[in-house]
Design a protein around this motif. Structure first.
Motif, short mmCIF file in Angstrom:
data_model
loop_
_atom_site.label_atom_id
_atom_site.label_comp_id
_atom_site.label_asym_id
_atom_site.label_seq_id
_atom_site.Cartn_x
_atom_site.Cartn_y
_atom_site.Cartn_z
N ASN A 88 4.35 -6.92 6.09
CA ASN A 88 4.26 -7.08 4.64
C ASN A 88 3.23 -6.18 3.99
OD1 ASN A 88 6.17 -9.29 4.22
ND2 ASN A 88 4.76 -10.43 5.53
N VAL A 89 2.49 -5.42 4.75
CA VAL A 89 1.39 -4.64 4.18
C VAL A 89 1.86 -3.28 3.64
CG1 VAL A 89 -0.85 -3.58 4.64
CG2 VAL A 89 -0.26 -5.76 5.72
N TYR A 90 2.64 -2.57 4.43
CA TYR A 90 3.06 -1.23 4.03
C TYR A 90 4.55 -1.19 3.71
CZ TYR A 90 -1.47 0.33 5.67
OH TYR A 90 -2.82 0.52 5.83
N SER A 91 4.94 -0.18 2.96
CA SER A 91 6.35 -0.09 2.55
C SER A 91 7.27 0.07 3.76
CB SER A 91 6.53 1.08 1.57
OG SER A 91 6.01 2.27 2.10
N THR A 92 6.80 0.77 4.83
CA THR A 92 7.64 0.91 6.02
C THR A 92 7.96 -0.47 6.60
OG1 THR A 92 6.52 2.99 6.52
CG2 THR A 92 7.77 1.99 8.30
N ASN A 142 10.40 5.97 9.36
CA ASN A 142 11.42 5.56 8.39
C ASN A 142 12.79 6.17 8.71
OD1 ASN A 142 10.43 3.87 5.93
ND2 ASN A 142 8.72 5.18 6.48
N HIS A 162 5.26 -0.62 13.08
CA HIS A 162 6.04 0.38 12.36
C HIS A 162 6.81 1.28 13.29
CE1 HIS A 162 2.56 -0.21 9.35
NE2 HIS A 162 3.58 -0.94 8.96
N VAL A 163 7.87 1.88 12.74
CA VAL A 163 8.53 3.02 13.37
C VAL A 163 8.75 4.03 12.25
CG1 VAL A 163 9.74 1.68 15.13
CG2 VAL A 163 10.84 2.10 12.93
N THR A 185 -4.31 -3.88 15.74
CA THR A 185 -3.46 -3.63 14.57
C THR A 185 -4.27 -3.55 13.28
OG1 THR A 185 -3.08 -5.99 14.26
CG2 THR A 185 -1.48 -4.81 15.61
N GLY A 228 0.75 0.50 15.14
CA GLY A 228 -0.06 -0.24 14.18
C GLY A 228 0.44 -1.65 13.93
N LEU A 229 0.61 -1.98 12.68
CA LEU A 229 1.01 -3.33 12.29
C LEU A 229 2.47 -3.63 12.61
CD1 LEU A 229 -0.85 -3.40 8.85
CD2 LEU A 229 -1.34 -4.93 10.76
N VAL A 284 1.29 -8.26 14.46
CA VAL A 284 2.25 -7.50 13.65
C VAL A 284 2.27 -8.09 12.25
CG1 VAL A 284 4.74 -7.29 13.34
CG2 VAL A 284 3.71 -6.67 15.54
N ASP A 339 5.70 8.42 10.32
CA ASP A 339 6.79 9.35 10.04
C ASP A 339 6.52 10.76 10.53
OD1 ASP A 339 8.34 7.41 8.81
OD2 ASP A 339 7.45 7.74 6.84
N ASP A 377 -1.81 4.88 12.48
CA ASP A 377 -0.79 4.45 13.45
C ASP A 377 -0.59 5.47 14.56
OD1 ASP A 377 -0.31 2.16 11.97
OD2 ASP A 377 1.87 2.34 12.15
N VAL A 400 0.85 -1.19 0.00
CA VAL A 400 0.00 0.00 0.00
C VAL A 400 0.89 1.24 0.00
CG1 VAL A 400 -1.77 1.24 1.29
CG2 VAL A 400 -1.77 -1.25 1.26
N ARG A 442 8.00 -3.32 5.04
CA ARG A 442 8.91 -4.07 4.16
C ARG A 442 10.34 -3.57 4.30
NH1 ARG A 442 7.40 -3.31 -0.93
NH2 ARG A 442 5.94 -1.67 -0.30
N LYS A 458 -5.35 3.66 19.53
CA LYS A 458 -5.48 2.57 18.56
C LYS A 458 -5.19 1.27 19.30
CE LYS A 458 -4.01 0.94 14.01
NZ LYS A 458 -3.21 1.19 12.79
#
Lengths: 449, 449
Positions: B380-384, B350, B347-348, A263, B344-345, B377, A151, A182, A117, B386, A260
């Motif tokens: 694999n969903v968002y670019s962050t 970038n 993340h931190v 997840t 969220g899923l 967690v 970010d 997030d 995404v 990955r 939130k």
């Protein structure tokens, strides 16, 4: 290969023949007698061979309709014009709500090549996905940043506060901030403090599934947020998101008391130590007040912008064996403030108290919250708590650790660095972040069977 | 002034005349016709003048009974002998459960001079407060440390593991660990890993109100825990605490999936991403299985002690503006591992990914969990996400941050420091800490109205 708004093969031909473009209302008649009516959506899935056409139904959902060789596509109406952007003559003459896009899933689409995404490129696309939104009233859409919410930094809160403030002083009936989920509650808390005296609501909204996915909650949430911005009787910084996993209602949560909690679920945002302010029923356009209103809508109020945030505050979570050297590092590096996520009623290991005392002696405010999340910090019950009080630690009542972090950053940036004043302000309710009255039903109910 | 087991004045005289001592069952007949029967408790409140006598009723509660000059006190039966301690001849010959006291509220009393709660001095007092406990079976009580749980460290987990292991190999039917509630779930998770192959249950129990307060939950919880230790069909490291604010049932929670979710409520401990294993009804002595059993009681199993924990692991919570220098500090100081409470899923920002990558390049495992707590967690969903995977970050599925911390500390201390092996083990379910199957009702229900 023919490509027509992302469609290929015989579907592309049929659409072109019908003169149908994305945003138009069409009917798809399949040879088996089934018929679907909805807004044609552009196709992202260039590399798929599935003969599927994407329609947005009147309930806001996108569905994939299988198209066969014998299928007939009928153009019912051309798409409506999209609303103008801020600054256009028209926008200043009639009641409007401003949507500020910051990025995040609600303004994102799936990259079907990698499956990931990514943020949507054009903020206007937000409205292309949901043309029904302009029925509610006149909408201004403006992209002010393009960031995943993870970010976003305290300096982005400053920018966001300024942009919201501009929309308010330009006469918006309300401001919707489309934001990644997030870190949305941190931003909503930041706006609760940075705009003092809110004449209209500031409504944060996000999405747990990207807008072009069939199960997306974008439309439901955005529609509910716009309704809230236009019609709500309260003027606070709130979060509007799905209230349940089904499409029954959206909850309006006070930004400083929301978190939130899941997840991936649509109803991830929940109130902590507070009730929702209201429930929104988008299908009937009803806003039902269920909680406390702390600030009422009043266009005659003058908003005051105090949007500086100190970016040298840290959150430290207490865990067994939390190393004293971490606290010492923050003191040595001259951090401006420390928020502790303590255990239980607000504790850390007694072995850490000297390092916290040293922080306070260096004029660094140390604020105590609880990793339990629910309930209230109380440093008077146990000897550890009393030692923390003696060391100068500031108890943060029933404030979320995240809210205490934002508030401390705001006080240090916008109000005062004087330790005694910081102590006083941290313990004073400013924007609903402290709820003196807890009732039993604020604690959620776990299913034990 | 006459002082008799903490009682003064005419109450002391009446008790002495009746020959009643703490632990005896007495009846108090008041001149207004009211009558109370219960176990006489010693009085802590030396400095109060209120003519009140403390009785423990058969439902486990302590009540204060007002005594008047005309009140009659009748001795009904003398107290039962208290059970012996570990190592006595008798204890090794009949089925027994061991209670290991570590400190905390369940073994604490109020200091009525300062009003604060301090640990109880004598572990035997635990049973003096609740003589009914010995009805369930033979009980060994041993104090192995005297700490509030916020002071417990990974090296205390090593000692606690050893002591529990000794009780198991000495033939206990189950081991109850009386523990402070603040950090109880961390310790329960530690024992889940440190004793491999559990023949009998290890039952953590605590109290949200100290044992000599009228509203104490000590007795209800301790009784339920002892029942579980004696009778449960499962053999895992569990937490047994109040299931509701009323005295209906206790919940048995898997230590690796439990969390203290309220600063003060009796039903503060709740399951996260899992169901309770069982519900305990102390009045009917029933244990009702409601969830998964991962390890069954089996005395023929041989327990293996692997109780080393690495004390150089840190938990870092992600927040907007989280300073890269904090991560760099941990790397520079050669920390052994880092657990991130991501958003969220998982993340931190970038802007932090380079510092995490550097940690991994220095062979420091970086484990990603979510501050949402509920859900799983997914990088694999968002670019962050990955990018985090590419940097070598280890996703911790639906594990609690606290459990991931304990597990990582245990793997590094007891199993391996090899990064590839750590990665593999962190993603492998060892003691129920990963639940592959989430059902809708695992998410608690907030009241929105």
């Amino acid at each position: 290969m023919e490509i027509y708004h992302g469609y290929t093969g015989f579907i592309a031909s049929k659409l072109r023949e019908a003169g149908a473009e994305p945003g138009d209302v069409i009917r798809v008649d399949n040879p088996d007698g089934e018929s679907f009516t909805g807004v044609l959506m552009p196709r992202q899935l260039l590399y798929s061979n599935r003969p599927v056409l994407v329609l947005k139904l009147s309930n806001g959902y996108n569905i994939g309709v299988k198209v066969e060789l014998e299928t007939r596509i009928v153009l019912l109406s051309k798409k409506k014009g999209l609303p103008g952007t801020t600054g256009s003559e028209a926008s200043l003459k009639k009641p409007f709500v401003s949507i500020l896009a910051t990025g995040g899933t609600i303004a994102s689409k799936v990259d079907y090549v990698t499956g990931a995404v990514t943020p949507l490129l054009d903020p206007q696309e937000l409205l292309e996905w949901a043309p029904e939104l302009s029925d509610v009233g006149f909408l201004n859409v403006r992209e002010i940043m393009k960031k995943f919410s993870e970010d976003i930094t305290p300096s982005d809160w400053e920018k966001l506060s300024l942009e919201v403030y501009r929309e308010i002083t330009n006469g918006a009936e309300g401001v919707v901030v489309a934001h990644g989920t997030d870190m949305m509650s941190y931003s909503a808390a930041a706006l609760a403090f940075s705009i003092v005296g809110k004449p209209v609501p500031i409504v944060f909204v996000g999405s747990q599934r990207s807008s072009d996915r069939p199960s997306s909650d974008s439309f439901f949430n955005l529609y509910s947020a716009v309704l809230t911005a236009f019609k709500a009787s309260f003027a606070e910084s709130v979060i509007v998101m799905h209230g349940e996993s089904s499409d029954s209602y959206a909850v309006v949560l006070r930004g400083v008391k929301a978190r939130k909690m899941h997840t991936s679920r649509r109803d991830a945002f929940q109130p902590i130590n507070d009730k929702p302010i209201a429930l929104v029923y988008p299908y009937t356009r009803e806003i039902r007040i269920v909680g406390r209103i702390l600030e009422k809508r009043d266009r005659s109020k003058e908003a005051l912008l105090r949007n500086k945030f100190d970016d040298k505050v840290a959150i430290v979570k207490a865990y067994p064996g939390l190393q004293e050297e971490i606290v010492n590092f923050l003191v040595d590096k001259k951090f401006s403030g420390i928020v502790i996520e303590g255990s239980g009623l607000g504790h850390v290991s007694n072995s850490l108290i000297d390092s916290l005392k040293r922080a306070v002696e260096n004029e660094i405010p140390v604020v105590m919250t609880s990793q339990c999340l629910f309930g209230r910090v109380n440093l008077n019950v146990y000897s550890t708590g009393r030692r923390l009080l003696e060391a100068g630690v500031i108890p943060a009542s029933d404030m979320l650790p995240e809210t205490a972090y934002v508030k401390l950053s705001w006080i240090l940036g916008s109000v005062t660095k004087n330790l005694a004043e910081v102590r006083q302000l941290m313990q004073t309710n400013i924007a609903g972040e402290i709820n003196e009255r807890h009732t039993l039903e604020l604690y959620p109910r776990w299913s034990h069977e």
